[in-house]
Design a protein around this motif. Structure first.
Motif, PDB file in Angstrom:
ATOM      1  N   SER A 149       0.858  -1.191   0.000  1.00 17.65           N
ATOM      2  CA  SER A 149       0.000   0.000   0.000  1.00 17.65           C
ATOM      3  C   SER A 149       0.889   1.234   0.000  1.00 17.65           C
ATOM      4  O   SER A 149       0.913   2.011   0.950  1.00 17.65           O
ATOM      5  N   ASP A 159      -1.188   5.663   0.508  1.00 19.43           N
ATOM      6  CA  ASP A 159      -2.035   5.460   1.673  1.00 19.43           C
ATOM      7  C   ASP A 159      -3.527   5.515   1.301  1.00 19.43           C
ATOM      8  O   ASP A 159      -4.003   6.534   0.805  1.00 19.43           O
ATOM      9  N   PRO A 160      -4.274   4.432   1.529  1.00 17.43           N
ATOM     10  CA  PRO A 160      -5.687   4.394   1.130  1.00 17.43           C
ATOM     11  C   PRO A 160      -6.525   5.490   1.780  1.00 17.43           C
ATOM     12  O   PRO A 160      -7.409   6.066   1.135  1.00 17.43           O
ATOM     13  N   ALA A 161      -6.259   5.800   3.053  1.00 14.93           N
ATOM     14  CA  ALA A 161      -7.059   6.819   3.742  1.00 14.93           C
ATOM     15  C   ALA A 161      -6.787   8.212   3.186  1.00 14.93           C
ATOM     16  O   ALA A 161      -7.718   9.015   2.984  1.00 14.93           O
ATOM     17  N   ALA A 213      -8.414   8.365  -0.246  1.00 13.33           N
ATOM     18  CA  ALA A 213      -9.873   8.468  -0.104  1.00 13.33           C
ATOM     19  C   ALA A 213     -10.288   9.887   0.267  1.00 13.33           C
ATOM     20  O   ALA A 213     -11.313  10.390  -0.201  1.00 13.33           O
ATOM     21  N   GLN A 214      -9.472  10.545   1.113  1.00 17.02           N
ATOM     22  CA  GLN A 214      -9.796  11.910   1.506  1.00 17.02           C
ATOM     23  C   GLN A 214      -9.651  12.868   0.326  1.00 17.02           C
ATOM     24  O   GLN A 214     -10.456  13.792   0.158  1.00 17.02           O
ATOM     25  N   ARG A 260       3.491   8.412   5.602  1.00 14.44           N
ATOM     26  CA  ARG A 260       2.350   8.067   4.752  1.00 14.44           C
ATOM     27  C   ARG A 260       2.482   8.876   3.455  1.00 14.44           C
ATOM     28  O   ARG A 260       2.967  10.009   3.459  1.00 14.44           O
TER      29      ARG A 260
END
Length: 270
Positions: free
Chosen positions: A154, A157-159, A162-163, A222
């Motif tokens: 990953s 960073d997926p979060a 997404a943001q 991140r």
């Protein structure tokens, strides 16, 4: 390379430890001219002992400022591998950000659209990458405390990604997602190469970012990435490619890019 002398200068001159670093790629440097940046603390790369930037559209400085209530450092420009720089210099800003105490970094760049469904001027959130630069910035003695074998499952960073997408949706911006493929440059790709890259699963192609993301992750930060799709890749349109075209498309996207960054920072939970 030994970044300790530069890091000591940076620690002495930085007014705070930023929440986030934002790397401004080709054509996206206009954010460095916003009112908050002008009121911030600017540190030229040359003050840190680094070479002068040679690529148009890269200012070559760090700017510490507050944007939307967030303490940030804007990295206005980067060192490219195609300029003849060693990977240790290309990625040195990432190691300095991390050792200053930065926890997250958003990388931006200009890229060519490989996916025929994409349009010039759109932004693409990078959800993965393919490294075809022929080398890796972690080759050589391991720089601890990073691991010898860095996991890249990953990398983006997926979060954070997404943001960025949520912020774009709130603004009504049509933002793409895709895989960024990195080559060395400085020549643009051939039409045959672009067809091969499409087969490999690439959605966009560029000449930066990947080494920086690898080292950012190695340093424990991140990472997220945003590409400005500044041209359709070679062979997709009849005209040849130029760097002027890249800068023009970046300038055209500057306002929407700044809107997206500001909304992202305002809503971000770190």
């Amino acid at each position: 390379m030994n970044i300790q002398p530069a890091l000591e200068i940076l620690r002495a001159r930085a007014p705070f430890v930023p929440d986030l670093a934002l790397v401004l790629g080709s054509g996206l440097g206009a954010l460095a001219g916003c009112a908050e940046a002008k009121a911030g603390v600017s540190i030229p790369f040359t003050d840190l002992g680094f070479p002068v930037q040679t690529v148009q559209g890269h200012q070559g400085k760090l700017i510490f400022c507050e944007l939307e209530g967030r303490k940030v450092v804007l990295q206005a420009g980067r060192f490219h591998f195609y300029e003849g720089n060693p990977m240790s210099l290309v990625t040195a800003p990432m190691r300095m950000h991390a050792r200053l105490g930065v926890k997250a970094v958003v990388h931006t760049n200009a890229a060519g659209a490989v996916n025929a469904a994409f349009k010039v001027g759109q932004l693409m959130v990078i959800n993965d990458h393919i490294n075809l630069m022929g080398t890796n910035p972690l080759i050589g003695p391991n720089q601890e405390p990073g691991p010898r074998f860095q996991d890249m499952t990953s990398a983006y960073d997926p979060a954070l990604s997404a943001q960025i997408l949520a912020s774009a949706k709130a603004l009504g911006q049509e933002v793409q997602q895709g895989v960024y493929l990195a080559v060395t440059g400085p020549s643009f790709e051939t039409p045959a190469e672009i067809r091969a890259f499409r087969t490999l699963g690439a959605d966009a192609v560029g000449m930066s970012t990947v080494p920086e993301v690898i080292v950012a992750r190695h340093e424990g930060m991140r990472a997220a990435g945003i590409s400005c799709l500044c041209n359709m890749a070679a062979g997709m349109l009849p005209q040849p490619l130029t760097h002027a075209e890249v800068l023009e498309a970046g300038a055209a996207a500057a306002a929407s890019f700044e809107q997206l960054v500001r909304t992202f920072l305002r809503d971000l939970a770190l």
